[in-house]
Design a protein around this motif. Structure first.
Motif, PDB file in Angstrom:
ATOM      1  N   ILE A 167       0.835  -1.207   0.000  1.00  0.00           N
ATOM      2  CA  ILE A 167       0.000   0.000   0.000  1.00  0.00           C
ATOM      3  C   ILE A 167       0.871   1.259   0.000  1.00  0.00           C
ATOM      4  CG2 ILE A 167      -1.674   1.323   1.367  1.00  0.00           C
ATOM      5  CD1 ILE A 167      -2.874  -1.498   2.167  1.00  0.00           C
ATOM      6  N   ASP A 168       1.928   1.263   0.803  1.00  0.00           N
ATOM      7  CA  ASP A 168       2.841   2.415   0.831  1.00  0.00           C
ATOM      8  C   ASP A 168       3.543   2.601  -0.518  1.00  0.00           C
ATOM      9  OD1 ASP A 168       2.128   2.869   3.467  1.00  0.00           O
ATOM     10  OD2 ASP A 168       3.974   2.030   4.313  1.00  0.00           O
ATOM     11  N   ALA A 169       3.910   1.492  -1.161  1.00  0.00           N
ATOM     12  CA  ALA A 169       4.582   1.567  -2.463  1.00  0.00           C
ATOM     13  C   ALA A 169       3.630   2.096  -3.539  1.00  0.00           C
ATOM     14  CB  ALA A 169       5.147   0.200  -2.854  1.00  0.00           C
ATOM     15  N   LEU A 170       2.354   1.704  -3.485  1.00  0.00           N
ATOM     16  CA  LEU A 170       1.368   2.250  -4.426  1.00  0.00           C
ATOM     17  C   LEU A 170       1.262   3.763  -4.260  1.00  0.00           C
ATOM     18  CD1 LEU A 170      -1.642  -0.235  -4.250  1.00  0.00           C
ATOM     19  CD2 LEU A 170      -0.322   0.331  -6.295  1.00  0.00           C
ATOM     20  N   ASP A 171       1.239   4.207  -3.005  1.00  0.00           N
ATOM     21  CA  ASP A 171       1.146   5.633  -2.707  1.00  0.00           C
ATOM     22  C   ASP A 171       2.370   6.364  -3.249  1.00  0.00           C
ATOM     23  OD1 ASP A 171      -0.076   7.932  -1.536  1.00  0.00           O
ATOM     24  OD2 ASP A 171       1.297   7.750   0.160  1.00  0.00           O
ATOM     25  N   GLU A 172       3.554   5.821  -2.972  1.00  0.00           N
ATOM     26  CA  GLU A 172       4.808   6.430  -3.433  1.00  0.00           C
ATOM     27  C   GLU A 172       4.889   6.443  -4.963  1.00  0.00           C
ATOM     28  OE1 GLU A 172       8.471   8.309  -3.134  1.00  0.00           O
ATOM     29  OE2 GLU A 172       7.057   7.910  -1.521  1.00  0.00           O
ATOM     30  N   ALA A 173       4.317   5.418  -5.606  1.00  0.00           N
ATOM     31  CA  ALA A 173       4.328   5.326  -7.070  1.00  0.00           C
ATOM     32  C   ALA A 173       3.263   6.234  -7.697  1.00  0.00           C
ATOM     33  CB  ALA A 173       4.098   3.877  -7.510  1.00  0.00           C
ATOM     34  N   ASP A 174       2.471   6.890  -6.841  1.00  0.00           N
ATOM     35  CA  ASP A 174       1.425   7.810  -7.285  1.00  0.00           C
ATOM     36  C   ASP A 174       0.384   7.096  -8.143  1.00  0.00           C
ATOM     37  OD1 ASP A 174       0.260  10.317  -7.138  1.00  0.00           O
ATOM     38  OD2 ASP A 174       1.218  11.014  -8.985  1.00  0.00           O
ATOM     39  N   ILE A 175      -0.018   5.905  -7.684  1.00  0.00           N
ATOM     40  CA  ILE A 175      -1.045   5.131  -8.368  1.00  0.00           C
ATOM     41  C   ILE A 175      -2.320   5.242  -7.533  1.00  0.00           C
ATOM     42  CG2 ILE A 175      -1.739   2.831  -9.146  1.00  0.00           C
ATOM     43  CD1 ILE A 175       1.352   2.247  -9.353  1.00  0.00           C
ATOM     44  N   PRO A 176      -3.292   6.030  -7.991  1.00  0.00           N
ATOM     45  CA  PRO A 176      -4.537   6.156  -7.230  1.00  0.00           C
ATOM     46  C   PRO A 176      -5.203   4.791  -7.113  1.00  0.00           C
ATOM     47  CG  PRO A 176      -4.461   7.740  -9.043  1.00  0.00           C
ATOM     48  CD  PRO A 176      -3.323   6.790  -9.226  1.00  0.00           C
ATOM     49  N   SER A 177      -5.474   4.364  -5.885  1.00  0.00           N
ATOM     50  CA  SER A 177      -5.993   3.013  -5.709  1.00  0.00           C
ATOM     51  C   SER A 177      -6.892   2.912  -4.490  1.00  0.00           C
ATOM     52  CB  SER A 177      -4.832   2.025  -5.584  1.00  0.00           C
ATOM     53  OG  SER A 177      -3.974   2.416  -4.530  1.00  0.00           O
ATOM     54  N   ASP A 178      -7.721   1.902  -4.539  1.00  0.00           N
ATOM     55  CA  ASP A 178      -8.575   1.534  -3.425  1.00  0.00           C
ATOM     56  C   ASP A 178      -8.253   0.063  -3.176  1.00  0.00           C
ATOM     57  OD1 ASP A 178     -10.552   0.983  -1.605  1.00  0.00           O
ATOM     58  OD2 ASP A 178     -12.226   1.421  -2.949  1.00  0.00           O
ATOM     59  N   VAL A 179      -7.501  -0.211  -2.108  1.00  0.00           N
ATOM     60  CA  VAL A 179      -6.994  -1.557  -1.849  1.00  0.00           C
ATOM     61  C   VAL A 179      -7.784  -2.241  -0.739  1.00  0.00           C
ATOM     62  CG1 VAL A 179      -4.976  -2.930  -1.188  1.00  0.00           C
ATOM     63  CG2 VAL A 179      -4.665  -0.832  -2.515  1.00  0.00           C
ATOM     64  N   THR A 180      -8.241  -3.451  -1.022  1.00  0.00           N
ATOM     65  CA  THR A 180      -8.837  -4.309  -0.014  1.00  0.00           C
ATOM     66  C   THR A 180      -7.869  -5.456   0.200  1.00  0.00           C
ATOM     67  OG1 THR A 180     -11.075  -3.758  -0.726  1.00  0.00           O
ATOM     68  CG2 THR A 180     -10.813  -5.788   0.541  1.00  0.00           C
ATOM     69  N   THR A 181      -7.553  -5.757   1.452  1.00  0.00           N
ATOM     70  CA  THR A 181      -6.633  -6.859   1.725  1.00  0.00           C
ATOM     71  C   THR A 181      -7.384  -8.038   2.330  1.00  0.00           C
ATOM     72  OG1 THR A 181      -6.062  -5.970   3.897  1.00  0.00           O
ATOM     73  CG2 THR A 181      -4.639  -5.351   2.061  1.00  0.00           C
ATOM     74  N   VAL A 182      -6.949  -9.223   1.949  1.00  0.00           N
ATOM     75  CA  VAL A 182      -7.424 -10.474   2.541  1.00  0.00           C
ATOM     76  C   VAL A 182      -6.186 -11.280   2.907  1.00  0.00           C
ATOM     77  CG1 VAL A 182      -9.645 -10.496   1.317  1.00  0.00           C
ATOM     78  CG2 VAL A 182      -7.656 -11.594   0.274  1.00  0.00           C
ATOM     79  N   GLU A 183      -6.343 -12.242   3.819  1.00  0.00           N
ATOM     80  CA  GLU A 183      -5.162 -12.911   4.356  1.00  0.00           C
ATOM     81  C   GLU A 183      -4.914 -14.322   3.843  1.00  0.00           C
ATOM     82  OE1 GLU A 183      -4.913 -12.391   8.573  1.00  0.00           O
ATOM     83  OE2 GLU A 183      -5.264 -10.234   8.388  1.00  0.00           O
ATOM     84  N   ASN A 184      -5.788 -14.832   2.980  1.00  0.00           N
ATOM     85  CA  ASN A 184      -5.529 -16.150   2.393  1.00  0.00           C
ATOM     86  C   ASN A 184      -6.378 -16.313   1.133  1.00  0.00           C
ATOM     87  OD1 ASN A 184      -8.155 -17.478   3.096  1.00  0.00           O
ATOM     88  ND2 ASN A 184      -7.411 -17.162   5.197  1.00  0.00           N
ATOM     89  N   GLY A 185      -6.099 -17.385   0.419  1.00  0.00           N
ATOM     90  CA  GLY A 185      -6.783 -17.630  -0.840  1.00  0.00           C
ATOM     91  C   GLY A 185      -8.274 -17.858  -0.697  1.00  0.00           C
TER      92      GLY A 185
END
Length: 167
Positions: free
Chosen positions: A34-52
């Motif tokens: 998420i921090d790398a997306l922000d630094e890369a200036d990629i506007p995003s809405d990220v949902t995280t899950v912890e397994n398949g």
């Protein structure tokens, strides 16, 4: 499930944020992504899950819109990334969602297996934050049309080692 918005004020007016589901069991890797997306200036809405399994369940939940792209860690508990990928690509309603596999490994057998199972890209997790930023820029800005829409084996594997700042 954690939902995190990553707005970039200048770009949000120009583009809709990319809807991403990140399947990753390591909380530090989730934050790094998420921090790398922000630094890369990629506007995003990220949902995280912890397994398949959580990933497959989230994708089958029709009360939520399909994501634009999913990132799947290969090694996760409950249901691993390869199993989840196979289930997603075998589902007529989900198979067209671009799937990027994430792994610390670059084993040729894993790369070939995920390609055969229908992944759109295989990304080796970089060793540095700067490497992660560069890699995400490459995935979103350069490989989106070429590799994600019609994957070819020569563009399928991306690692910090095979990209440069000039690309």
């Amino acid at each position: 499930m954690i939902s995190s918005e990553n707005p970039s004020a200048e770009n949000l007016n120009e583009k809709e944020p990319v809807k991403i589901i990140l399947a990753e069991d390591d909380k530090d890797d989730q934050e790094l992504f998420i921090d790398a997306l922000d630094e890369a200036d990629i506007p995003s809405d990220v949902t995280t899950v912890e397994n398949g399994q959580q990933l497959v369940d989230a994708l089958k939940d029709k009360s939520q819109p399909d994501p634009d792209i999913i990132f799947i860690d290969i090694n996760m508990p409950v249901k691993g990334g390869k199993q989840a990928l196979e289930e997603i690509k075998g589902d007529k309603d989900l198979r067209d969602i671009p799937a990027v596999m994430l792994s610390t490994w670059d084993h040729p057998a894993d790369i070939e297996d995920t390609f055969d199972k229908g992944a759109n890209l295989y990304v080796q997790k970089p060793n540095s934050f700067a490497g992660f930023v560069l890699l995400l820029k490459k995935v979103f800005l350069l490989h989106w049309a070429k590799a994600l829409l019609r994957p070819v084996i020569s563009l399928f594997f991306v690692s910090e080692k095979n990209i440069s700042q000039r690309d």
